[in-house]
Design an enzyme around this catalytic site. Structure first.
Site, short mmCIF file in Angstrom:
data_model
loop_
_atom_site.label_atom_id
_atom_site.label_comp_id
_atom_site.label_asym_id
_atom_site.label_seq_id
_atom_site.Cartn_x
_atom_site.Cartn_y
_atom_site.Cartn_z
N GLY A 75 43.84 42.24 41.92
CA GLY A 75 44.16 41.90 43.31
C GLY A 75 45.41 41.06 43.34
CG ASN A 76 49.23 40.23 46.28
OD1 ASN A 76 49.93 39.81 45.36
ND2 ASN A 76 49.73 40.59 47.43
CB SER A 95 43.38 38.69 45.94
OG SER A 95 43.30 38.71 44.53
CE LYS A 112 44.22 37.84 40.27
NZ LYS A 112 44.91 37.69 41.58
CB THR A 163 36.81 32.39 44.29
OG1 THR A 163 38.02 31.71 44.51
CG2 THR A 163 35.69 31.69 45.01
CE1 TYR A 177 56.91 33.90 40.78
CE2 TYR A 177 55.49 32.42 39.54
CZ TYR A 177 55.65 33.54 40.35
OH TYR A 177 54.57 34.29 40.70
CD GLU A 188 42.18 35.13 36.84
OE1 GLU A 188 41.66 34.33 36.05
OE2 GLU A 188 42.83 34.78 37.83
#
Ligand code: DGT
Length: 229
Positions: free
Chosen positions: A27-28, A31, A33, A35, A69, A103
């Protein structure tokens, strides 16, 4: 010396599944993951493997994650190289548990992040092809088990709001456009099948807030816990 294997050891060996039922949680960014993985902490039969972000943050004192980044032209390639290595280690990590919950995977690195880096020019075509050669080599020479993909589907707006709220230092410069493009790439891969999907995809509504998401998580239990139910 002849090594004598006791009956107990034999039992232990035979109880270790060579290929545990393996689930990738995808998932993004933002999103949920982490949790989702936490929800499954209460089950003893699951080996939970979280993403190695801490290792990316501290490679012998170097924060490769931050550098990726801040200076993507220079550091996207070494970062992606290191992601591949750290994810491969998780893919081949053995466990005595019958279920392995991971994950992300090498697949989202390849089909979402690396594709994005190619299309926005962060990765030179030559670098992209080097990474593809690695992925193909790994694919041909290692067994990467996958039995189910859980896709935590969010709208890019919700994912972006959560990212802003949690305010990870390294992600402070991430623009909405990046999250939107990553969303499209996840959709193209997991919903539209534009890239190879190593297993069936279970789609959950991850736009729900913390109070209501539990019913979605419980909906996935039947599929995730299949080998022990
Ligand atoms: P969650 O619990 O769904 O909010 O998940 P996050 O945001 O903790 O985990 P994830 O994997 O979506 O992202 C963690 C950070 O690592 C995020 O800044 C994106 C970055 N990331 C993860 N995998 C890759 C990758 O293969 N390439 C690049 N460039 N970044 C990646």
């Amino acid at each position: 010396l002849t090594k004598v294997i006791t009956a107990n050891q034999m039992a232990l060996f035979s109880s270790q599944p060579k290929h545990p039922f393996t689930v990738f949680v995808e998932g993004n960014i933002g999103s949920g993951k982490t949790t989702f993985l936490k929800h499954f902490e209460k089950f003893n039969d699951i080996c939970l493997l979280t993403e190695p972000v801490e290792r990316w943050r501290n490679l012998n004192g170097v924060n490769l994650f931050d550098l990726m980044y801040k200076n993507p032209e220079r550091f996207a390639m070494p970062f992606q190289n290191y992601v591949t290595l750290t994810m491969l280690k998780l893919h081949i990590q053995e466990t005595s548990k019958p279920i392995k919950l991971m994950e992300r995977s090498m697949f989202s690195a390849r089909y979402c992040f690396v594709e994005k880096m190619l299309s926005n020019g962060t990765l030179h075509e030559g670098m992209y092809h080097v990474l593809q050669e690695w992925y193909n080599f790994i694919h041909d020479h290692h067994h990467v088990q996958c039995d189910l993909i859980v896709y935590l589907r969010t709208s890019p707006e919700v994912a972006y709001e959560r990212i802003k709220k949690r305010a990870r230092d390294e992600e402070s410069c991430v623009p909405f456009e990046y999250i939107k493009d990553l969303h499209e790439l996840h959709e193209n891969w997991l919903i539209h099948g534009q890239f190879f999907r190593p297993a069936q995809v279970l789609v959950l509504d991850a736009n729900l807030d913390l109070e209501n998401i539990n019913s979605e998580y419980r909906r996935s239990e039947l599929s995730v816990l299949k080998p022990i139910m």
